[in-house]
Design an enzyme around this catalytic site. Structure first.
Site, PDB file in Angstrom:
ATOM      1  N   ASP A   7       0.860  -1.191   0.000  1.00  0.00           N
ATOM      2  CA  ASP A   7       0.000   0.000   0.000  1.00  0.00           C
ATOM      3  C   ASP A   7       0.890   1.233   0.000  1.00  0.00           C
ATOM      4  O   ASP A   7       2.077   1.169   0.337  1.00  0.00           O
ATOM      5  CB  ASP A   7      -0.909   0.007   1.238  1.00  0.00           C
ATOM      6  CG  ASP A   7      -1.834   1.215   1.234  1.00  0.00           C
ATOM      7  OD1 ASP A   7      -2.491   1.454   0.210  1.00  0.00           O
ATOM      8  OD2 ASP A   7      -1.866   1.961   2.240  1.00  0.00           O
ATOM      9  N   SER A   8       0.280   2.370  -0.317  1.00  0.00           N
ATOM     10  CA  SER A   8       1.039   3.623  -0.298  1.00  0.00           C
ATOM     11  C   SER A   8       1.409   4.020   1.135  1.00  0.00           C
ATOM     12  O   SER A   8       2.285   4.850   1.336  1.00  0.00           O
ATOM     13  CB  SER A   8       0.207   4.727  -0.938  1.00  0.00           C
ATOM     14  OG  SER A   8      -1.045   4.821  -0.290  1.00  0.00           O
ATOM     15  N   CYS A  70      -3.813  -0.934  -2.208  1.00  0.00           N
ATOM     16  CA  CYS A  70      -4.061   0.471  -2.532  1.00  0.00           C
ATOM     17  C   CYS A  70      -4.932   0.577  -3.787  1.00  0.00           C
ATOM     18  O   CYS A  70      -4.579   0.039  -4.853  1.00  0.00           O
ATOM     19  CB  CYS A  70      -2.711   1.144  -2.778  1.00  0.00           C
ATOM     20  SG  CYS A  70      -2.835   2.884  -3.159  1.00  0.00           S
ATOM     21  N   GLU A 150      -6.422   9.262   9.216  1.00  0.00           N
ATOM     22  CA  GLU A 150      -5.061   9.131   9.772  1.00  0.00           C
ATOM     23  C   GLU A 150      -4.937   9.892  11.084  1.00  0.00           C
ATOM     24  O   GLU A 150      -4.057   9.613  11.885  1.00  0.00           O
ATOM     25  CB  GLU A 150      -4.023   9.597   8.750  1.00  0.00           C
ATOM     26  CG  GLU A 150      -4.031   8.684   7.540  1.00  0.00           C
ATOM     27  CD  GLU A 150      -2.671   8.452   6.897  1.00  0.00           C
ATOM     28  OE1 GLU A 150      -1.694   9.069   7.318  1.00  0.00           O
ATOM     29  OE2 GLU A 150      -2.632   7.627   5.961  1.00  0.00           O
ATOM     30  N   CYS A 180     -11.008   3.325  -1.483  1.00  0.00           N
ATOM     31  CA  CYS A 180      -9.772   3.826  -0.885  1.00  0.00           C
ATOM     32  C   CYS A 180      -9.566   3.061   0.416  1.00  0.00           C
ATOM     33  O   CYS A 180     -10.533   2.810   1.151  1.00  0.00           O
ATOM     34  CB  CYS A 180      -9.896   5.327  -0.618  1.00  0.00           C
ATOM     35  SG  CYS A 180      -8.525   6.002   0.325  1.00  0.00           S
ATOM     36  N   HIS A 182      -8.606   3.755   3.269  1.00  0.00           N
ATOM     37  CA  HIS A 182      -8.966   4.359   4.559  1.00  0.00           C
ATOM     38  C   HIS A 182     -10.473   4.379   4.845  1.00  0.00           C
ATOM     39  O   HIS A 182     -10.887   4.521   5.986  1.00  0.00           O
ATOM     40  CB  HIS A 182      -8.478   5.811   4.612  1.00  0.00           C
ATOM     41  CG  HIS A 182      -6.988   5.961   4.634  1.00  0.00           C
ATOM     42  ND1 HIS A 182      -6.179   5.472   3.630  1.00  0.00           N
ATOM     43  CD2 HIS A 182      -6.169   6.554   5.533  1.00  0.00           C
ATOM     44  CE1 HIS A 182      -4.915   5.755   3.915  1.00  0.00           C
ATOM     45  NE2 HIS A 182      -4.888   6.419   5.063  1.00  0.00           N
TER      46      HIS A 182
HETATM   47  N1  DGL Z   1      -4.001   3.897  -0.251  1.00  0.00           N
HETATM   48  C1  DGL Z   1      -4.613   4.925  -1.054  1.00  0.00           C
HETATM   49  C2  DGL Z   1      -5.794   4.329  -1.827  1.00  0.00           C
HETATM   50  O1  DGL Z   1      -6.360   3.310  -1.456  1.00  0.00           O
HETATM   51  C3  DGL Z   1      -5.055   6.103  -0.203  1.00  0.00           C
HETATM   52  C4  DGL Z   1      -3.925   6.953   0.325  1.00  0.00           C
HETATM   53  C5  DGL Z   1      -3.106   7.613  -0.766  1.00  0.00           C
HETATM   54  O2  DGL Z   1      -3.599   8.575  -1.410  1.00  0.00           O
HETATM   55  O3  DGL Z   1      -1.996   7.164  -0.990  1.00  0.00           O
HETATM   56  O4  DGL Z   1      -6.171   4.854  -2.847  1.00  0.00           O
END
Ligand code: DGL
Length: 251
Positions: A7-8, A70, A150, A180, A182
């Protein structure tokens, strides 16, 4: 099976939570690119470059499968990642599209797709859902939810004001795709703002459904080995993991 989850940043832990609940894997390596998050505001070529670098890092672990948790990376970079990877790679967008179509029988269902700027711009969910004959699709960039989550804001005034900022009161979707990592953490607030019976599509549950359908897995790994890696401040990632995943100790 030893798998990698990429993930990012920390958000992909919501996907790990679903994987752990279903006890599907013996060993999980999590990598969050915390030094360069968010990806959702970046452009396609940057997202692809970062994603390829993540595959290179994960090659150190001799994995059987990589799960891209992600949505932003899943929307843009899977083909490029697969070109440099020696193991299969699956992403949450395809899984989310299939989960949506498995749940919604009515092809006219009103579906609201939420995601980062990049995910919404890619139209990845719309393209997948159109192929399955869904037509009543609405997409909305809701990137502000990422920093709120977050900051441990899962309800209350600030979140409600953000809902009002993004959503017209007359919006009444049958289903919302939480496109997403989150967004599952604000599921309760979304149910409160929309209708309690609005179907929410969660990437983690969708990927579990996808895995169970496409791979021969057994639900027997009660205490998988899980290791966390981050490109910046791994201790912060580990402490969020301990909290979100209820882990007693993290490696
Ligand atoms: N993990 C990213 C997503 O699911 C969200 C956070 C980011 O913008 O990196 O799109």
């Amino acid at each position: 099976m030893k798998i990698g989850v990429f993930d990012s940043g920390i958000g992909g832990l919501t996907v790990v939570k679903s994987l752990l609940e279903h006890q599907l894997f013996e060993e999980i390596i999590y990598f969050g690119d915390t030094a360069r998050v968010p990806y959702g505001s970046k452009d396609k070529s940057t997202i692809i470059r970062y994603a390829i670098e993540a595959v290179e890092f994960l090659k150190n672990f001799k994995l059987d499968l990589i799960i891209v948790a992600c949505n932003t990376v899943s929307a843009y970079a899977l083909d490029d990642m697969r070109e440099v990877s020696s193991c299969p790679i699956i992403g949450v967008v395809e899984a989310g599209v299939l989960a949506t179509s498995n749940i919604l029988e009515d092809k006219d269902s009103n579906i609201l797709i939420l995601g980062t700027k990049a995910t919404i711009k890619s139209k990845a969910y719309e393209i997948g859902l159109h192929k399955l004959k869904f037509t009543n699709l609405h997409a909305k960039e809701t990137g502000l939810f990422v920093p709120l989550v977050e900051d441990d804001i899962y309800d209350g005034e600030i979140l409600e004001a953000t809902f009002r900022h993004y959503f017209d009161k007359s919006t009444s979707p049958d289903a919302i795709i939480l496109g997403c990592t989150h967004f599952p953490l604000i599921s309760d607030a979304l149910h409160k703002y929309f209708k309690e019976d609005t179907t929410l599509i969660h990437s983690g549950d969708a990927i579990v459904e996808y895995l169970e359908k496409n791979f021969e897995l057994s639900n027997k790994y009660k205490t998988p080995k899980i290791e966390f890696f981050a490109s910046e401040n791994p201790d912060a990632l580990k402490s969020v993991a301990a909290k979100w995943l209820n882990l007693e100790e993290t490696i």
